[in-house]
Design a protein around this motif. Structure first.
Motif, mmCIF file in Angstrom:
data_model
loop_
_atom_site.group_PDB
_atom_site.id
_atom_site.type_symbol
_atom_site.label_atom_id
_atom_site.label_comp_id
_atom_site.label_asym_id
_atom_site.label_seq_id
_atom_site.Cartn_x
_atom_site.Cartn_y
_atom_site.Cartn_z
ATOM 1 N N GLU A 93 0.817 -1.219 0.000
ATOM 2 C CA GLU A 93 0.000 0.000 0.000
ATOM 3 C C GLU A 93 0.850 1.269 0.000
ATOM 4 O OE1 GLU A 93 -3.237 0.151 -0.440
ATOM 5 O OE2 GLU A 93 -3.283 -2.034 -0.610
ATOM 6 N N ALA A 94 2.151 1.146 -0.277
ATOM 7 C CA ALA A 94 3.044 2.312 -0.313
ATOM 8 C C ALA A 94 2.650 3.224 -1.475
ATOM 9 C CB ALA A 94 4.488 1.854 -0.467
ATOM 10 N N PRO A 95 3.045 4.503 -1.423
ATOM 11 C CA PRO A 95 2.718 5.406 -2.546
ATOM 12 C C PRO A 95 3.415 5.031 -3.846
ATOM 13 C CG PRO A 95 4.113 6.514 -0.921
ATOM 14 C CD PRO A 95 3.699 5.224 -0.305
ATOM 15 N N ILE A 96 4.580 4.382 -3.735
ATOM 16 C CA ILE A 96 5.292 3.910 -4.930
ATOM 17 C C ILE A 96 5.355 2.389 -4.853
ATOM 18 C CG2 ILE A 96 7.424 4.048 -6.282
ATOM 19 C CD1 ILE A 96 5.901 6.748 -5.815
ATOM 20 N N VAL A 97 4.814 1.703 -5.868
ATOM 21 C CA VAL A 97 4.838 0.234 -5.859
ATOM 22 C C VAL A 97 5.429 -0.256 -7.177
ATOM 23 C CG1 VAL A 97 3.544 -1.898 -5.541
ATOM 24 C CG2 VAL A 97 2.768 0.185 -4.406
ATOM 25 N N VAL A 98 6.462 -1.084 -7.077
ATOM 26 C CA VAL A 98 7.071 -1.710 -8.251
ATOM 27 C C VAL A 98 6.421 -3.080 -8.422
ATOM 28 C CG1 VAL A 98 9.213 -2.455 -9.329
ATOM 29 C CG2 VAL A 98 9.239 -0.520 -7.754
ATOM 30 N N MET A 99 6.060 -3.432 -9.650
ATOM 31 C CA MET A 99 5.360 -4.701 -9.865
ATOM 32 C C MET A 99 5.582 -5.195 -11.292
ATOM 33 S SD MET A 99 1.442 -3.236 -10.128
ATOM 34 C CE MET A 99 1.593 -2.355 -8.590
ATOM 35 N N THR A 100 5.303 -6.485 -11.512
ATOM 36 C CA THR A 100 5.306 -7.007 -12.883
ATOM 37 C C THR A 100 3.994 -6.600 -13.544
ATOM 38 O OG1 THR A 100 4.481 -9.098 -12.007
ATOM 39 C CG2 THR A 100 6.829 -8.974 -12.493
ATOM 40 N N THR A 101 3.994 -6.540 -14.855
ATOM 41 C CA THR A 101 2.830 -6.050 -15.597
ATOM 42 C C THR A 101 1.613 -6.943 -15.352
ATOM 43 O OG1 THR A 101 4.463 -5.417 -17.258
ATOM 44 C CG2 THR A 101 2.173 -5.125 -17.848
ATOM 45 N N GLU A 102 1.843 -8.263 -15.216
ATOM 46 C CA GLU A 102 0.726 -9.181 -14.969
ATOM 47 C C GLU A 102 0.012 -8.869 -13.660
ATOM 48 O OE1 GLU A 102 3.059 -11.570 -17.967
ATOM 49 O OE2 GLU A 102 3.521 -10.192 -16.343
ATOM 50 N N VAL A 103 0.776 -8.461 -12.629
ATOM 51 C CA VAL A 103 0.166 -8.134 -11.337
ATOM 52 C C VAL A 103 -0.791 -6.957 -11.489
ATOM 53 C CG1 VAL A 103 0.637 -7.234 -9.019
ATOM 54 C CG2 VAL A 103 2.045 -9.089 -9.944
ATOM 55 N N LEU A 104 -0.379 -5.921 -12.240
ATOM 56 C CA LEU A 104 -1.251 -4.761 -12.456
ATOM 57 C C LEU A 104 -2.489 -5.166 -13.248
ATOM 58 C CD1 LEU A 104 -1.966 -1.809 -12.267
ATOM 59 C CD2 LEU A 104 -0.377 -1.323 -14.135
ATOM 60 N N ARG A 105 -2.313 -6.013 -14.261
ATOM 61 C CA ARG A 105 -3.471 -6.481 -15.046
ATOM 62 C C ARG A 105 -4.479 -7.172 -14.129
ATOM 63 N NH1 ARG A 105 -3.595 -11.167 -18.422
ATOM 64 N NH2 ARG A 105 -2.576 -12.159 -16.647
ATOM 65 N N ASN A 106 -3.996 -8.051 -13.254
ATOM 66 C CA ASN A 106 -4.893 -8.784 -12.348
ATOM 67 C C ASN A 106 -5.596 -7.827 -11.380
ATOM 68 O OD1 ASN A 106 -3.815 -10.922 -13.694
ATOM 69 N ND2 ASN A 106 -2.676 -11.764 -11.965
ATOM 70 N N MET A 107 -4.877 -6.781 -10.924
ATOM 71 C CA MET A 107 -5.480 -5.788 -10.019
ATOM 72 C C MET A 107 -6.608 -5.038 -10.726
ATOM 73 S SD MET A 107 -2.021 -4.300 -8.238
ATOM 74 C CE MET A 107 -2.809 -2.892 -7.486
#
Length: 930
Positions: free
Chosen positions: A117-131
């Protein structure tokens, strides 16, 4: 510097800075001035626009992404930083933590959840798609999304995810897209503006560090381009740059030497300079090919290390390290060796000693302490991470890598060496493309460390320097969308937006945009054709009647006659095939046409294939197997003669004796006359009656008497030809228009047939599919629905789920897989049955998404879940440790998805227990490093 400015210039600079306070603050953190493209991109973002930045590898694109992070923190909004692979996410997370502090930065990669829940989050593209599909609360307050390596959307397997994210992000989110140099960046930027609103496209084609291209020929390092070319001499090659004359001369000599060696093996008589003995070109000397050790030692002497040597083979990379060890290569100082040893020991202390032995740890450590290492997908992720870290720190001097290195981690080198310009693409050995060459050599030249970078191609026999120069100077590598709707995508979209709105959203994809762009050109051609048709029809106008009607009758007669000729030809061919099927050894026949026409004796009728191909001996001693085209008309035996059972067509004496007997046998024979078809035999056929009727109608037509009939006919003929071309164009336009939406309709029809969709609603049965993201999503959902996995133990579940993620590297890898136990075998058989039914349903709807389950990993998955040691599991498979870990991690992902999809059933607990059993040893530790 500011003292050199006039008061007016200083005021103008102050005004510009005042307009961009966030950028002024951000730029102040760097002790070097930002490049013009970085400044422009950052200011566009602060103005509230999205940006697409396309720039060469190593040019500093990520500074633009980091400004979006800075701006989010400054304005109290969130920023998501997405990367294509977990290793890049981990690297970027560490970079951002070092700058903004651990409290402000989170990490979401599927394996790791840190401060989500941090203001800056690094993630793989698949994680963002699922979100996005799940409507996650984490999206609240999101202001910026950075998509690093956005050119991954061309990836055949995963590219669709990037387009899904771009299309479905809320409109309020600014998108910062960072891409490698592609030749159609403007087209991509135009599409982003269409789907995301105001987007600035910023191109930077010039490398920050000049790149010099070389060819290593024997012990010499020659420039690829001529010194007369100003741009190439400065390290910035333009398309069509001239090639070094010395390389062209060497290529000619090399060709001459190979020709000379061939001539020595098969000497030919003739005078020098005659056609049988052509004049030698070049001096005929062969080029000495240096070993890998020779190449490294030469680069070391020239001060061109650190280097990445691309070898398009895992085995070749490992062999290169072994060769360096055998040659006692040492590229490190004693102090560096001690530092490397301590670092590797610390990084691997979590791995069991027994596993280290199986993984070849001691050879790996020996190579690293000498400054050399391999890097490929078959290595343990922990080992790859160590190589990357030590290389970036300047302790590892040479990395032998496959091309996968060029797609991932930031590992710039002073020199890049390409051993061969061809690689195995899964089906055949193919030449690398200009885009691949640029991506590989783009790593040469470390910004801030090197004054210049060097790309080196090793000379190979038969090499054409002009082709190499073409690879190095070509700038045409467009970004092509690989997007297509999947079953999981369809149920998630319909659940969220309904079917009609989902269809509209998919029509916004880059794939459809590119198809529509192509349609624009086709539609223009079609419009011109339709205008020309009107002109042709007007030119064919006849005052005596409807000439287009008359011309249609003429064309109909011509078509019917041509069709009749084709039918007769096919009938004759059928008769000829039947006559060949009746031939027997010893039959003497007359070959009617072809190179071997004349009398011949049948040795073997050749009836084993799908059509007869008789093996015959001709009068002039030629023993040949004839083709059907040699028999346009039927053939029959004229007489017979004896053929010795021991006859061998390769024996000259036997051919001579049998040919002599054939000539004697046919001495008095006259060749039978060629069969001519009588027109009368067809006079009463329905076709001839139709032609006669059409001719009567033609003669009675008013236009038949027109004195300008043939002039009109020429215009009418042009009209018919252009009309046919226009119809072809129209079909092409229809095929390309709404292609993605049509595929989506077919996908939805399959899901409706399975009762996963009911109009605009996702049924209870379809809700399971929403949580399964694998390529085999529908097979998994149907297996779940049928309860195939309900009674399995956690280890058995691991075995059967592996069939949905594993794919053998080559088809023959999957031969005779080991399957542990009768129950697993039965369930796998049921899953193959489910796939077969779905495959038939897909074919009915013109789709081809699902592959057959691959059982090749079932035994390894089961044994690992049962607690076997790594060496026992690897001994039972042909997999490298890195491949084993990669498939295990995909299996872990799927087991987690099955647990989510299983709802409140006992299968959820079983799947979670499966995850727990699999995540141990090297698999668990690798989840932290990749």
């Amino acid at each position: 510097m500011s003292g050199d400015l006039t008061p007016a210039e200083r005021y103008a600079a102050y005004s510009r800075d005042k307009a961009y306070p966030a950028f002024r603050d951000f730029a102040g953190h760097y002790d070097f001035p930002l490049d013009d493209f970085q400044v422009r991109a950052c200011k566009e973002i602060e103005d509230g626009r999205g940006v697409l930045v396309a720039a060469p590898t190593g040019s500093g694109k990520t500074i633009v992404g980091e400004f979006a992070v800075h701006l989010a923190l400054a304005t109290g909004r969130k920023c998501f930083y997405t990367t294509p692979i977990k290793a890049l996410s981990n690297q970027k997370y560490n970079d951002l933590v070092a700058r903004h502090g651990a409290a402000n930065v989170g990490l979401l990669t599927g394996d790791n959840v840190v401060n989500g829940e941090a203001p800056i989050v690094v993630m793989t593209t698949e994680v963002l798609r699922n979100m996005l599909y799940a409507g996650s609360r984490t999206l609240l307050g999101l202001g910026y999304v950075v998509m690093d390596e956005v050119h991954y959307l061309a990836d055949r397997m995963r590219g669709a995810v990037w387009e899904e994210v771009i299309i479905h992000l809320p409109e309020s989110v600014s998108l910062i897209s960072l891409s490698a140099t592609v030749s159609n960046a403007e087209e991509f930027g135009e599409w982003l503006s269409t789907v995301r609103g105001d987007t600035a496209t910023i191109l930077e084609e010039r490398r920050p560090v000049p790149l010099f291209q070389h060819v290593m020929v024997g012990r010499r390092l020659l420039d690829l381009f001529a010194s007369s070319d100003v741009d190439a001499s400065a390290g910035f090659v333009r398309e069509g740059a001239p090639v070094n004359d010395e390389l062209v001369r060497l290529a000619r000599d090399d060709w001459a030497s190979s020709r000379l060696m061939r001539d020595r093996r098969s000497p030919r008589k003739g005078k020098p300079g005659s056609s049988k003995n052509p004049r030698q070109v070049g001096n005929g000397r062969r080029v000495w090919i240096p070993s890998r050790v020779d190449v490294i030692e030469r680069l070391d002497r020239e001060g061109l290390l650190p280097a990445i040597v691309f070898i398009f083979s895992r085995v070749g990379c490992d062999a290169a390290v072994t060769q360096c060890l055998s040659a006692n290569v040492r590229l490190t100082s004693p102090e560096e060796r001690d530092e490397i040893y301590a670092y590797v020991e610390e990084k691997c202390r979590h791995l069991p000693d027994d596993d280290l032995h199986v993984l070849g740890y001691h050879e790996f450590l020996d190579g690293l302490t000498r400054g050399v290492a391999a890097h490929h997908a078959g290595m343990l992720p922990t080992f790859k991470q160590i190589v990357e870290d030590l290389y970036v720190r300047g302790l590892c001097k040479v990395v032998f890598a496959t091309e996968t290195l060029a797609l991932g981690i930031n590992m710039p080198a002073r020199t890049v060496v390409i051993e061969k310009l061809s690689k195995w693409n899964g089906e055949t050995h193919a030449d690398i493309t200009p885009g691949e060459y640029t991506q590989l050599t783009g790593r040469a030249g470390r910004r801030g460390l090197d004054v210049e970078g060097h790309g080196v191609v090793l000379w190979q026999p038969g090499m054409n320097p002009r082709e190499v120069a073409g690879l190095a100077s070509t700038r045409t590598y467009p970004l092509r969308s690989s997007f297509r709707p999947s079953y999981n995508m369809a149920v998630n979209l319909v659940h969220q937006f309904g079917r009609a709105r989902s269809r509209e959203l998919l029509e916004q994809s880059f794939a459809q945009f590119q198809a529509d762009q192509a349609v624009v050109g086709l539609a223009r051609q079609l419009h011109k054709a339709e205008e020309a048709l009107d002109g042709y029809a007007e030119a064919a106008t006849c005052h005596q009647g409807d000439f287009m009607e008359y011309a249609a009758l003429r064309r109909r007669i011509s078509d019917v006659e041509k069709g009749a000729v084709r039918e007769r030809r096919q009938d004759r061919r059928h008769e000829a095939m039947e006559s060949l099927a009746k031939l027997r050894p010893g039959d003497v026949i007359m070959v009617p046409s072809g190179k071997f026409s004349g009398f011949a004796v049948v040795i073997d009728p050749g009836l084993s294939g799908h059509e007869p191909r008789p093996y015959v001996l001709t009068q002039d001693r030629q023993a040949r197997r004839l083709a059907p085209m040699d028999f346009p008309t039927p053939v029959e035996a004229i007489t017979r003669m004896r053929v010795p059972k021991s006859f061998n067509g390769r024996n000259p004496a036997m051919r001579r004796d049998l040919a002599s007997a054939l000539r004697s046998k046919t001495h008095d024979f006259t060749p039978p006359p060629r069969r001519r078809e009588s027109r009368d035999s067809f006079a009463d056929s329905p076709v001839d009656r139709e032609i006669a009727e059409l001719r009567e109608r033609l003669k009675s037509h008013p236009c038949h008497q027109c004195p300008e009939r043939e002039e009109h006919a020429r215009w009418a003929e042009r009209w018919f030809k252009l009309s046919r071309d226009a119809e072809t164009l129209k079909r092409r336009v229809e095929q390309r228009t709404n292609t993605v939406a049509r595929t989506f309709d077919r996908v939805c029809n399959v899901l409706t047939a399975l009762d996963y969709l009911d109009g605009d609603k996702v049924t209870e049965r379809g809700s399971h599919l929403r949580r399964i993201y694998t390529d085999m999503d529908l097979v998994a959902a149907e297996s779940l629905r049928e309860g195939l996995w309900d009674d399995l133990t956690p280890s058995e579940l691991a075995a059967v789920l592996s069939a949905l993620v594993f794919e053998a590297r080559r088809p023959d890898d999957a031969s005779a897989p080991r399957v542990p136990g009768a129950r697993i075998q039965r369930v796998l058989g049921e899953m193959v049955r489910v796939w077969g039914q779905l495959d038939a349903l897909e074919r009915d709807h013109k789709l081809d998404f699902l592959r057959e389950p691959d059982l090749g990993f079932a035994w390894a998955a089961y044994r690992w879940a049962e607690g076997d040691d790594l060496d026992e599991v690897l001994d039972g498979t042909d997999l490298a440790a890195g491949d084993f870990v990669r498939w295990m991690k995909q299996l872990l992902d799927l087991a987690g998805q099955v647990a989510d999809a299983a709802g409140g059933t006992p299968l959820r607990a079983t799947a979670r227990e499966t995850v727990g059993l699999l995540k141990r040893g090297v698999v668990a530790y690798s989840a932290l490093t990749e």
